[in-house]
Design a protein around this motif. Sequence first.
Motif: not given
Length: 630
Positions: A142, A168, A171, A280, A309, A501, A533, A563, A568, A573
Amino acid sequence: MGYQDVYDSWKSDPEGFWMQAAEAIDWEKKPSKALSDLGDNMYEWFADGMTNTCWNAVDRHVENGRGEQTAIIYDSPITHTKREITFVELRNRVATLAGALRAKGVEKGDRVIIYMPMIPEALEAMLACARLGAVHSVVFGGFAANELAVRIDDAKPKAIIAASCGLEPGRVVHYKPLLDGAIDLADHKPDFCVIFQREQEVAELKEGRDFNWHGFQYGVEPADCVPVEGNHPAYILYTSGTTGAPKGVIRHTGGQLVALNWTMKNIYNVDPGDVFWAASDVGWVVGHSYICYGPLIHGNTTIVFEGKPVGTPDPGTFWRVIEEHKVKTFFTAPTAFRAVKREDPTGEYVKKYDLSCLEQVFLAGERADPDTIVWAQDQLQKPIIDHWWQTELGFPGVCNPVGIELLPVKLGSPSVPLPGYEMKIVDDAGNELPRGELGAIVTPLPLPPGTFPNLWNAEDRYKKSYLTNFPGYYETGDAGMIDEDGYLYIMARTDDVINVAGHRLSTGGMEEVLADHPDVAECAVIGVSDSLKGQMPLGFLCLNAGTEKPHDEIVKEVIKLVREKIGPVAAFKLCCVVDRLPKTRSGKILRGTMVSIADGKEYKMPATIDDPAILDEIKLALQGLGYAKG
Ligand code: COA
Ligand code: AMP
């Protein structure tokens, strides 16, 4: 023996305790002693032993009759793929990969960066490095090109092993352009790259520099395990600190083998042959210790899960995997359970599966809120164990040691210190505080084997960040308290690290990115509470005088910038423009006060505040983003 007996046996003879644990490891040459005191608070474990991580994690199980046991189960609801790899297959695959790396010049001590998603090849790459004594540094998928470049420049890898893409939900994460961008940005250039081409995306290879994972292994001589010293670095794992420059946590070979192996039974309560699942990512310390090394060293089957999840395809995924693969111990982050709980509060999906194989669940990475624990207890009817640890430590420091003895669970507490740790709460001057009082959490040196002996290329930073404020102790960076029964409660970080998160992120790093925007004069990033998160980053911008660009445009640009520069996973945000930031008279930004306002908590007006009226402006700005409602 109960917990207290085991703990006391460590306390009365720490070196004897770990020497005995070292008996469970195969050594080419046994260490003559456990601990080496290098002076100046620097220590190493099992320094003069000779061993190999890959031998202990793979080959010895083949030698000992576990060759046909499944070593890795790959379960990818994202690609609808499942695959099993036995220990003998794993040995063969890793030996060939190591042989191919060696044929291209990778040797003991060389660094290799691994940039791969949750596929078994990521573990194979780690193990192949370990087989040669090469030092891997796994970078989380990420992270953006810039973060990868920073790690390339620090670790100076001879080679980079990457996949063409990560996946993802909805994506494709194009790894290859990120890798190419990182190599362009970095001053250091690797000799070569190995690219695992996934069927979801075939990346273009750069002539002369990039080699196809399969092609470059063709016809090579498999490599045997290279014995290395107990204090040989097994890996470097970069983690967030106060600034944008990540800290390269070093893990030594001998200590990691001994400590992780010890935890598998004593903490996680699994015996060789049992299935252990840590949901994880290999990019985090949990992935290193409990997707790859711990279970394999101990002869367990591990699961590489490429999914989420929820949404892959539904909130029953965890339970499906547990039933299907007969998972005995499951480890995840509280945020993952919050995500499941949000979509399936009454556990309709839990009821669809037979979870009789599951004996206990462990949570870590962030504070486990009592609501989430109670929900999981109600749904699963199994012990739900919160435990505390850090990238620096490599394995839990505070835990309810189920494999030794299940102690009473206290909601909100990860329970008691494990052998190797003696948590104390101290004030700023280092005085130990009475039970129930809040302060900095420290533990006396030396840290146990398997923890970090240093930071890569940054011994001064190591000493300054962890050893200087409280001489003779390791400073965890967390604040908390200990109750009358010796249970620890983690309340907050004492630095600018936030936990989003279950991902550890640096607000300082984000501030560096915001400050790069040409219209930004000053900025601050704080972590605000988030019901899913745990925390979310929120940025404040003060603009240069005379900036004409509309504020919302600048906000959009900095969100995009974070980003692009961090990735990401920063989940940046929330951002707003304010005229001024609240500061002390000496100019320190009052981030803690802003967090309290955002979370709607009571706060004391800081005595040293420069201008109290600014706090009202901050509150208004936060309300505009849906915070500061209290
Ligand atoms: N590669 C590329 N991008 C990644 C990534 C990876 N390995 N992991 C996450 N991202 C991206 C996500 O796609 C998301 O992008 P978006 O902004 O386009 O939506 C962004 O990073 C934020 O990800 P995350 O914070 O993980 O949020 P999410 O909405 O995708 O999922 C949870 C939320 C709770 C389901 C998820 O965070 C989760 O499973 N957490 C468990 C964390 C964990 O296991 N931590 C390890 C410590 S034990
Ligand atoms: P990481 O290095 O990513 O594992 O993050 C370590 C930090 O996460 C710790 O210093 C804590 O702030 C937090 N953390 C990890 N586990 C727990 C836990 N069980 N309870 C509270 N905080 C935790």
